[in-house]
Design a protein around this motif. Structure first.
Motif, PDB file in Angstrom:
ATOM      1  N   LEU A   2      11.457  -4.703  -8.006  1.00  0.00           N
ATOM      2  CA  LEU A   2      10.722  -5.389  -6.948  1.00  0.00           C
ATOM      3  C   LEU A   2      10.030  -4.452  -5.969  1.00  0.00           C
ATOM      4  N   VAL A   3      10.610  -3.290  -5.694  1.00  0.00           N
ATOM      5  CA  VAL A   3      10.002  -2.383  -4.712  1.00  0.00           C
ATOM      6  C   VAL A   3       8.621  -1.897  -5.164  1.00  0.00           C
ATOM      7  N   PRO A   4       8.450  -1.410  -6.392  1.00  0.00           N
ATOM      8  CA  PRO A   4       7.097  -1.006  -6.805  1.00  0.00           C
ATOM      9  C   PRO A   4       6.123  -2.195  -6.819  1.00  0.00           C
ATOM     10  N   GLN A   5       6.623  -3.360  -7.214  1.00  0.00           N
ATOM     11  CA  GLN A   5       5.774  -4.546  -7.220  1.00  0.00           C
ATOM     12  C   GLN A   5       5.341  -4.890  -5.798  1.00  0.00           C
ATOM     13  N   LEU A   6       6.266  -4.840  -4.860  1.00  0.00           N
ATOM     14  CA  LEU A   6       5.944  -5.109  -3.466  1.00  0.00           C
ATOM     15  C   LEU A   6       4.954  -4.076  -2.934  1.00  0.00           C
ATOM     16  N   ALA A   7       5.156  -2.818  -3.284  1.00  0.00           N
ATOM     17  CA  ALA A   7       4.246  -1.755  -2.835  1.00  0.00           C
ATOM     18  C   ALA A   7       2.834  -2.000  -3.373  1.00  0.00           C
ATOM     19  N   GLN A  35       1.543  -4.872  -4.240  1.00  0.00           N
ATOM     20  CA  GLN A  35       0.995  -6.041  -3.557  1.00  0.00           C
ATOM     21  C   GLN A  35       0.519  -5.679  -2.145  1.00  0.00           C
ATOM     22  N   GLU A  36       1.273  -4.833  -1.471  1.00  0.00           N
ATOM     23  CA  GLU A  36       0.870  -4.427  -0.124  1.00  0.00           C
ATOM     24  C   GLU A  36      -0.415  -3.597  -0.177  1.00  0.00           C
ATOM     25  N   VAL A  37      -0.536  -2.739  -1.181  1.00  0.00           N
ATOM     26  CA  VAL A  37      -1.760  -1.945  -1.335  1.00  0.00           C
ATOM     27  C   VAL A  37      -2.942  -2.860  -1.616  1.00  0.00           C
ATOM     28  N   GLU A  38      -2.751  -3.860  -2.479  1.00  0.00           N
ATOM     29  CA  GLU A  38      -3.823  -4.809  -2.772  1.00  0.00           C
ATOM     30  C   GLU A  38      -4.217  -5.593  -1.524  1.00  0.00           C
ATOM     31  N   LEU A  39      -3.224  -5.993  -0.737  1.00  0.00           N
ATOM     32  CA  LEU A  39      -3.510  -6.709   0.507  1.00  0.00           C
ATOM     33  C   LEU A  39      -4.292  -5.823   1.465  1.00  0.00           C
ATOM     34  N   ALA A  40      -3.901  -4.557   1.577  1.00  0.00           N
ATOM     35  CA  ALA A  40      -4.614  -3.618   2.451  1.00  0.00           C
ATOM     36  C   ALA A  40      -6.046  -3.413   1.976  1.00  0.00           C
TER      37      ALA A  40
END
Length: 141
Positions: free
Chosen positions: A29-34, A36-41
């Motif tokens: 989940l951590v790489p997936q969350l990272a 997703q956060e990069v895509e959001l940014a």
């Protein structure tokens, strides 16, 4: 662009995850969350860049229209002065005033540029040199 966050479902009663399962979930989940956060940014920055581009274009257009307005005011000044003196003299007077203003602005600009060059933070460099000398002296003791 919409980025969705996957939320884990409720844990069924009586089924608690073991530590290895939790670590496995965490490493997944951590790489997936990272990502997703990069895509959001990226999406947010793209939206901000779009607005900045539109704003810059609007400012450029405003500057161009203002330039035409100033030109029209200069023409009006010449025509107004032409009521009192010949048209050629009115144009000459307005041009001389504009050139004097431009010269004063150029002198102010030159003065400011001289104060800004060379673009080296003199006080910081001097302070750093002083610090280096102090360290060298304390090392020799």
């Amino acid at each position: 662009m919409s980025v969705t966050h996957e939320k884990p479902g409720p844990v069924p009663a009586g089924h608690e995850k073991s530590t290895p399962e939790l670590v496995q979930d965490l490493t997944r989940l951590v790489p997936q969350l990272a990502r997703q956060e990069v895509e959001l940014a990226k999406a947010e920055l793209a939206e901000k860049a779009k607005h900045a581009g539109i704003g810059a274009g609007a400012f450029g257009g405003a500057g161009l229209v203002a330039l035409f307005g100033v030109g029209t005011l200069v023409a009006a000044a010449v025509l107004g002065l032409a009521e009192a003196v010949p048209a050629w003299a009115a144009a000459l007077i307005v041009a001389a005033v504009l050139l004097l203003v431009a010269g004063a602005m150029a002198l102010l600009g030159r003065s400011q540029i001289r104060q800004a060059t060379p673009p080296v933070p003199r006080q910081a460099v001097d302070s750093t040199k002083h610090d280096v000398e102090a360290v060298k002296e304390s090392a020799h003791r």
